[in-house]
Design an enzyme around this catalytic site. Structure first.
Site, PDB file in Angstrom:
ATOM      1  N   PHE A  97      39.548 -60.037  31.573  1.00  0.00           N
ATOM      2  CA  PHE A  97      37.877 -60.343  30.904  1.00  0.00           C
ATOM      3  C   PHE A  97      38.078 -60.655  29.595  1.00  0.00           C
ATOM      4  O   PHE A  97      37.511 -61.634  29.010  1.00  0.00           O
ATOM      5  CB  PHE A  97      36.598 -59.458  31.473  1.00  0.00           C
ATOM      6  CG  PHE A  97      35.631 -60.347  31.492  1.00  0.00           C
ATOM      7  CD1 PHE A  97      35.127 -61.819  32.279  1.00  0.00           C
ATOM      8  CD2 PHE A  97      34.512 -59.914  30.335  1.00  0.00           C
ATOM      9  CE1 PHE A  97      34.276 -62.078  32.390  1.00  0.00           C
ATOM     10  CE2 PHE A  97      33.490 -60.901  30.396  1.00  0.00           C
ATOM     11  CZ  PHE A  97      33.003 -61.436  31.548  1.00  0.00           C
ATOM     12  N   GLN A 189      40.492 -63.354  43.949  1.00  0.00           N
ATOM     13  CA  GLN A 189      40.378 -64.129  43.127  1.00  0.00           C
ATOM     14  C   GLN A 189      39.905 -65.146  43.915  1.00  0.00           C
ATOM     15  O   GLN A 189      40.010 -65.332  44.866  1.00  0.00           O
ATOM     16  CB  GLN A 189      40.559 -64.863  42.017  1.00  0.00           C
ATOM     17  CG  GLN A 189      40.889 -63.513  40.880  1.00  0.00           C
ATOM     18  CD  GLN A 189      39.552 -63.121  39.721  1.00  0.00           C
ATOM     19  OE1 GLN A 189      38.666 -64.471  40.147  1.00  0.00           O
ATOM     20  NE2 GLN A 189      39.563 -62.572  38.978  1.00  0.00           N
ATOM     21  N   ASP A 266      29.716 -52.174  38.842  1.00  0.00           N
ATOM     22  CA  ASP A 266      29.531 -51.574  37.413  1.00  0.00           C
ATOM     23  C   ASP A 266      28.814 -52.972  36.791  1.00  0.00           C
ATOM     24  O   ASP A 266      28.791 -54.435  37.043  1.00  0.00           O
ATOM     25  CB  ASP A 266      30.633 -51.458  37.200  1.00  0.00           C
ATOM     26  CG  ASP A 266      31.727 -52.620  36.476  1.00  0.00           C
ATOM     27  OD1 ASP A 266      31.469 -52.880  35.864  1.00  0.00           O
ATOM     28  OD2 ASP A 266      32.211 -53.507  37.096  1.00  0.00           O
ATOM     29  N   CYS A 304      10.438 -42.648  38.810  1.00  0.00           N
ATOM     30  CA  CYS A 304      11.475 -42.461  37.935  1.00  0.00           C
ATOM     31  C   CYS A 304      11.728 -41.036  37.613  1.00  0.00           C
ATOM     32  O   CYS A 304      10.511 -40.406  36.675  1.00  0.00           O
ATOM     33  CB  CYS A 304      12.136 -43.102  37.390  1.00  0.00           C
ATOM     34  SG  CYS A 304      13.694 -42.842  35.949  1.00  0.00           S
ATOM     35  N   HIS A 335      17.075 -44.194  31.051  1.00  0.00           N
ATOM     36  CA  HIS A 335      16.251 -44.860  32.140  1.00  0.00           C
ATOM     37  C   HIS A 335      16.667 -45.759  33.187  1.00  0.00           C
ATOM     38  O   HIS A 335      16.860 -45.648  34.031  1.00  0.00           O
ATOM     39  CB  HIS A 335      15.039 -45.383  31.594  1.00  0.00           C
ATOM     40  CG  HIS A 335      14.061 -46.567  32.728  1.00  0.00           C
ATOM     41  ND1 HIS A 335      12.964 -45.520  33.562  1.00  0.00           N
ATOM     42  CD2 HIS A 335      14.186 -47.548  32.971  1.00  0.00           C
ATOM     43  CE1 HIS A 335      13.136 -46.215  34.785  1.00  0.00           C
ATOM     44  NE2 HIS A 335      13.087 -47.548  33.757  1.00  0.00           N
TER      45      HIS A 335
END
Length: 373
Positions: A97, A189, A266, A304, A335
């Protein structure tokens, strides 16, 4: 005794999958979100803080570590785990990438890619073999095949030639992969083209990888196109291997990916947003630089359980951000990463209880503000 990863599919709700991924550093449940540690560090967080937010697999970047400090230095340290003192599983991407963001189309040849270093302009050449060789030395738990991340939009002919070359590169990389305790993932791809996605998925599976990734999404296309790209590929991937959607970290995109059968995600988004003062909440994304938070002494998100939400207020974190104090970026990074990891924890629970679709509907309704007056 080291081993390659092992995936076990335990339950499905529609196409949404709950499973477990066994690694040399423990067993982790899927779906999962994986923080990105590009240069052998998740920006502003320590390994201890990653453990505190229940991080499992993290990512590092082959291209950046190749340029500095160099794969030989990491190998001399005992591998990436020892070099960065992280005792959890690590995935390294192929560098593709980053390379393609620096290269021009004329610099992409059958052998590999010519490009200039972003550090000093040095002319470099990266091949599938070199990418795998670097990752072997980094000694990550999961290595990625070298592929071209097809831009959007492109012509059908460009996408076809690129997809075919990516498959040839995957085969070349697999032949030289020599780290017996490292798993290797293939990458599907095909751009926005259904027949190319199907062909790429089927042919990549024939090569026999330890897991499969869907690449070339979230590169400028609209959301519906992205979700269709995932559908066009994932239906041809084996159910007994992990499925990884690369570079996706928006909460709604994670839910849409899970619905289509994705196990791993991710993205740099949570830490990048944090550096600019943005935070995920159940009621949508907020910008703490906004003046209305100047005297808001509530937590970022009362649901949270992260350090930022347990001990600090929006007003204080806003003060840190506008004062350009690094601690503010750290707290928001903690966070935002915890928010996505907790989202996947809740997703896993909903799949096990056969109410994923209700959970998804309720989350999106609240996140997009559809239940607000």
């Amino acid at each position: 005794m080291f081993m390659k990863i092992q995936y076990q599919l335990l339950h499905q709700d529609g196409n949404a999958r709950y499973g477990k991924l066994k690694t040399n550093y423990g067993t982790y449940e899927t779906p999962m979100f994986m923080p990105v540690g590009t240069q052998a560090t998740v920006k502003t967080l320590s390994p201890r803080e990653l453990k505190e937010i229940s991080s499992g697999i993290i990512l590092s970047n082959t291209y950046h570590l190749w340029l500095r400090p160099g794969e030989d230095i990491v190998a001399k340290a005992g591998g990436l785990h020892k070099f960065m003192n992280y005792d959890g599983p690590i995935l390294t991407d192929s560098g593709g990438f980053q390379v393609f963001s620096l290269a021009k189309s004329k610099d992409i040849v059958e052998e590999g890619v010519h490009f200039k270093s972003h550090l000093n302009g040095e002319r470099l050449f990266l091949t599938p073999e070199k990418s795998i060789e670097i990752q072997n030395k980094l000694d990550s738990d999961i290595a990625m095949s070298f592929d071209e991340c097809i831009p959007y939009p492109v012509t059908y002919e460009y996408a076809k030639q690129s997809t075919e070359r990516t498959l040839r590169w995957a085969e070349r990389g697999k032949k030289v992969h020599s780290n017996e305790q490292q798993s290797l993932f293939g990458i599907v791809q095909g751009g926005e083209f259904q027949d190319l996605r199907e062909w790429s998925a089927k042919e990549t599976v024939k090569l026999g990888f330890d897991g499969y990734s869907i690449g070339g999404t979230s590169v400028g296309e609209d959301k519906n196109t992205m979700y269709q790209m995932v559908e066009d590929a994932i239906r041809y991937l084996p159910s007994d291997k992990p499925r990884y959607l690369m570079g996706v970290g928006d909460p709604i995109d994670i839910l849409e990916g899970v619905e289509r059968g994705v196990d791993m995600f991710d993205c740099v988004l949570p830490t990048r947003l944090a550096r600019h003062g943005h935070a995920f909440t159940l009621n949508g994304k907020i910008n703490l630089k906004n003046a209305k938070y100047k005297d808001d002494f509530t937590s970022i998100d009362d649901s949270c359980d992260c350090e930022a939400c347990k001990y600090y207020t929006k007003a204080y974190i806003r003060h840190l951000i506008v004062s350009q104090e690094t601690f503010g970026q750290r707290l928001l990074s903690i966070h935002n990463l915890r928010f996505l990891i907790k989202l996947t924890e809740n997703i896993r629970k909903s799949i096990q209880e056969d109410n994923f679709f209700e959970y998804k509907r309720n989350f999106i309704s609240r996140y997009e503000g559809k239940n607000k007056s």
